[in-house]
Design a protein around this motif. Structure first.
Motif, mmCIF file in Angstrom:
data_model
loop_
_atom_site.group_PDB
_atom_site.id
_atom_site.type_symbol
_atom_site.label_atom_id
_atom_site.label_comp_id
_atom_site.label_asym_id
_atom_site.label_seq_id
_atom_site.Cartn_x
_atom_site.Cartn_y
_atom_site.Cartn_z
ATOM 1 N N ASN A 190 0.855 -1.183 0.000
ATOM 2 C CA ASN A 190 0.000 0.000 0.000
ATOM 3 C C ASN A 190 0.896 1.239 0.000
ATOM 4 N N PRO A 191 1.061 1.881 -1.165
ATOM 5 C CA PRO A 191 1.944 3.046 -1.239
ATOM 6 C C PRO A 191 1.304 4.345 -0.770
ATOM 7 N N GLY A 192 0.150 4.248 -0.094
ATOM 8 C CA GLY A 192 -0.490 5.460 0.415
ATOM 9 C C GLY A 192 -1.797 5.806 -0.247
ATOM 10 N N TYR A 193 -2.594 4.786 -0.583
ATOM 11 C CA TYR A 193 -3.897 5.042 -1.192
ATOM 12 C C TYR A 193 -4.782 5.862 -0.255
ATOM 13 N N LYS A 194 -5.744 6.575 -0.862
ATOM 14 C CA LYS A 194 -6.654 7.418 -0.101
ATOM 15 C C LYS A 194 -8.101 7.001 -0.364
ATOM 16 N N VAL A 195 -8.937 7.119 0.654
ATOM 17 C CA VAL A 195 -10.372 6.904 0.470
ATOM 18 C C VAL A 195 -10.894 7.926 -0.534
ATOM 19 N N SER B 215 -12.935 2.239 1.251
ATOM 20 C CA SER B 215 -12.262 2.139 2.541
ATOM 21 C C SER B 215 -10.977 1.338 2.354
ATOM 22 N N ILE B 216 -10.096 1.436 3.340
ATOM 23 C CA ILE B 216 -8.780 0.805 3.259
ATOM 24 C C ILE B 216 -8.468 0.127 4.586
ATOM 25 N N GLN B 217 -8.004 -1.102 4.503
ATOM 26 C CA GLN B 217 -7.509 -1.797 5.683
ATOM 27 C C GLN B 217 -6.225 -2.527 5.301
ATOM 28 N N GLY B 218 -5.107 -1.987 5.713
ATOM 29 C CA GLY B 218 -3.832 -2.573 5.326
ATOM 30 C C GLY B 218 -3.627 -2.495 3.829
ATOM 31 N N ASN B 219 -3.421 -3.642 3.192
ATOM 32 C CA ASN B 219 -3.233 -3.709 1.748
ATOM 33 C C ASN B 219 -4.521 -4.047 1.002
ATOM 34 N N THR B 220 -5.639 -4.059 1.724
ATOM 35 C CA THR B 220 -6.927 -4.394 1.111
ATOM 36 C C THR B 220 -7.743 -3.128 0.877
ATOM 37 N N LEU B 221 -8.183 -2.955 -0.377
ATOM 38 C CA LEU B 221 -9.015 -1.823 -0.762
ATOM 39 C C LEU B 221 -10.441 -2.293 -0.969
ATOM 40 N N THR B 222 -11.390 -1.708 -0.255
ATOM 41 C CA THR B 222 -12.809 -1.947 -0.511
ATOM 42 C C THR B 222 -13.291 -0.908 -1.517
ATOM 43 N N LEU B 223 -14.145 -1.324 -2.454
ATOM 44 C CA LEU B 223 -14.507 -0.525 -3.621
ATOM 45 C C LEU B 223 -15.973 -0.138 -3.596
#
Length: 613
Positions: free
Chosen positions: A171-176, A231-239
């Motif tokens: 996760n290089p810093g993704y944002k909601v 939303s973001i949890q660790g390396n998992t992105l919810t879409l």
């Protein structure tokens, strides 16, 4: 040519907050039901179609006017651009009636929550933005032209169709709220019959190692999808939307971000900005130009616009997410030829979950394009007519379809009328397209001043080589009293159409004396006599009526014969007014009940005389 007055969507549309990430909303289809539509459309061919701003209550209503500008009589570009660049959020730059001169690089809306609004799209009395030709630029852009992509972050595990989350290796810093793109390598070296079977067919022109494979996608990665992070949890992105097709680690699937320069830092997409109530003309620049071009935007829109005399798309959505083009009139390219010049409306570079609705598209080479588009997009209740080539006006072009490059998938065409639906694979194929409750007439109108003659390759529906897993449900093909044509074409060749037939002979596709309702598995580039057996095996047809056989034809393996009203709408659209909806009913007993009134066609007919009904 008089400008057609588009009809605005009736009724107030809820304002949308741009400060939070919208939810997924109600899933598409009747009552938000299962994407399999209770078995009418097989589950592997269905997705959730909830396009455009439908998911967030519609196009927001912006009432606060920041500045009102009037035509100067000279170059108006800088005055309008300065107003757009300084406009406070959720406000409007208003253009008074008259003609505004736009020069140079045209206009760009590069900030979120800004609206450019004219005083109407009908001239005289409305607002016209006109630009000199040969500048190589659109008239209006929303977003960053020629946006770049960051290096990809690989998937840690496969992301199957229907998933609403993806897990990455880092996760290089993704944002909601961030707009990202998931894509994968072409699988064109796989078998056609041994699972997992190939989905990408590059045609005979996009050769291995050739530059064509990077025209409208990350290089050799034509299957992709625009996604919004909920939303973001660790390396998992919810879409906020589901995955429309399988993405595999075996195909090096990865996620890339938007940036403004090679190697640059990620930037935010433009969100909730729009163009309304005006006319534009003379945009050029081919595939990167045209009249109106949206780049990497989310929840943005084009509404009640008259777009004429373009070289390049009249309107194109490139890398966009849940954006919308509606109630507009796109017409009269200045260069009705393939090659990026003469195109109507399109979707490019992973654009996903967008909506083209209630538009008129007339007088182009190809009417619709889907080039590496990302699925979940809908063309709904549009009117398409008179697609042609300047050097071949007697050969029938493509009326609607996700065409002209590899990668388009899970796109829906619902409630439209056009002279045909077809796919082509000159630069690659599209897969998993769905045609639902459309009227494909099998004849161009040849509206004045055009003089078109449907002498060759006349058909209501075509699916060319590589058009795999196409589905047709509840469509009506042909029309009462449709004529057979004969005579001499522009090159002096005699032709005679002697009969209508239900389907072309798969072993004798090039029988020019027959007009087929269905022309499956042909190749419009090389014209072999024998059909692509995969197209024949993978095309699904259920509940379609045609005027050659005079019958409704059902898939014998599916006992469910109850067609829903829509695959993406929960109820009747307001723009239908008192007219019946659904307007196409393939199971009706009479012609009057089978084909009703399409509002977009009514608007076209009010101002155009046509050779054919």
């Amino acid at each position: 040519m008089a400008r057609l007055v588009p009809i605005l969507l009736v009724g107030a549309l809820a304002a949308c907050s741009s400060g939070s990430v919208p939810g997924t909303g109600t899933s598409g289809g009747p009552g938000g039901g299962s994407p399999s539509w209770n078995g009418v459309l097989p589950a592997d061919r269905a997705t959730v179609w909830n396009p455009g701003l439908n998911a967030v209550g519609g196009i927001p209503t912006r009432t606060t006017v920041y500045k009102t500008l009037t035509p100067s009589g000279g170059d108006d570009t800088q005055a309008i651009q300065d107003a757009l660049d300084s406009c406070p959020e959720n406000q409007v730059v208003k253009l008074a009636p008259g003609t505004f001169q736009i020069t140079g690089d045209g206009l760009s809306i590069t900030r979120s929550n800004v609206v450019l609004r004219g005083s109407g799209s009908s001239m005289p009395g409305g607002t016209l933005l006109t630009k000199p030709l040969n500048t190589g630029m659109p008239v209006i852009i929303i977003g960053l032209r020629w946006f770049e992509l960051t290096p990809g972050v690989p998937l840690a595990q496969d992301a199957p169709k229907g998933s609403t989350s993806i897990t990455l290796t880092s996760n290089p810093g993704y944002k909601v709220g961030e707009l990202v793109y998931l894509n994968q390598l072409a699988d064109d070296t796989r078998s056609d019959t041994v699972p997992p079977v190939r989905k990408v067919y590059w045609g005979t022109n996009a050769l291995p190692g050739g530059p064509e494979r990077g025209w409208f996608c990350e290089y050799n990665r034509p299957i992709g999808q625009a996604l919004e992070i909920a939303s973001i949890q660790g390396n998992t992105l919810t879409l906020t939307t589901p995955i429309h097709i399988d993405f595999e680690t075996a195909l090096s699937a990865h996620v890339v971000r938007i940036t403004d320069q090679p190697g640059g830092d990620p930037i935010d997409a433009v969100r909730y900005s729009g163009i309304e109530d005006l006319a534009v003309e003379n945009g050029d620049g081919g595939d990167g130009g045209g009249n109106i071009h949206l780049f990497a935007t989310a929840y943005s829109w084009v509404r009640n616009v008259d777009s004429a005399h373009s070289i390049g798309h009249s309107c194109n959505l490139e890398g966009t997410f849940r954006s919308e083009v509606r109630d507009s009139y796109f017409h009269e390219t200045l260069d009705p030829n393939p090659g990026g010049a003469g195109y109507g409306i399109g979707l490019t570079q992973y654009a996903s979950d967008n909506l083209y609705e209630n538009n008129v598209v007339w007088d182009f080479n190809k009417m619709t394009l889907g080039r590496a588009s990302g699925g979940g997009n809908v063309f709904g209740y549009n009117y398409f007519t008179d697609g042609y080539g300047e050097t071949y006006p007697d050969i029938v072009e493509i009326g609607a379809g996700p065409n002209h490059y590899a990668g388009a998938h899970m796109e829906l065409f619902e409630g439209n009328e056009g002279f045909n639906f077809d796919s082509e694979s000159y630069w690659g194929n599209a897969i998993y397209a769905t045609s639902f409750r459309n009227h494909w007439t099998g004849l161009r109108r040849s509206a004045a001043p055009l003089d078109l003659l449907d002498a060759w390759n006349r058909r209501a529906v075509g699916v060319q080589v590589g058009g795999w897993w196409y589905s047709f449900l509840g469509d009506v093909l042909g029309f009462p009293g449709m004529p057979l044509l004969s005579g001499t074409d522009v090159d002096g060749n005699d032709f005679a159409q002697l009969r209508f037939i239900y389907q072309s002979d798969p072993n004798n596709l090039n029988d020019d004396s027959s007009v087929a309702m269905w022309q499956l598995g042909y190749d419009g580039t090389n014209w072999p006599d024998t059909a692509d057996p995969l197209v024949l095996a993978r095309t699904y047809r259920h509940g379609n009526f045609d005027y050659a056989s005079g019958s409704v034809h059902w898939d014998p393996s599916n006992a469910n014969r109850t067609l829903p009203a829509s695959l993406y709408l929960a109820g009747k659209p307001a723009f239908f007014g008192s007219n019946r909806w659904p307007w196409v009913d393939s199971t009706a007993a009479t012609d009057a009940d089978r084909i009703g009134v399409l509002p977009a066609k009514v608007r076209f007919d009010a101002t155009h005389a046509s050779k054919y009904p």
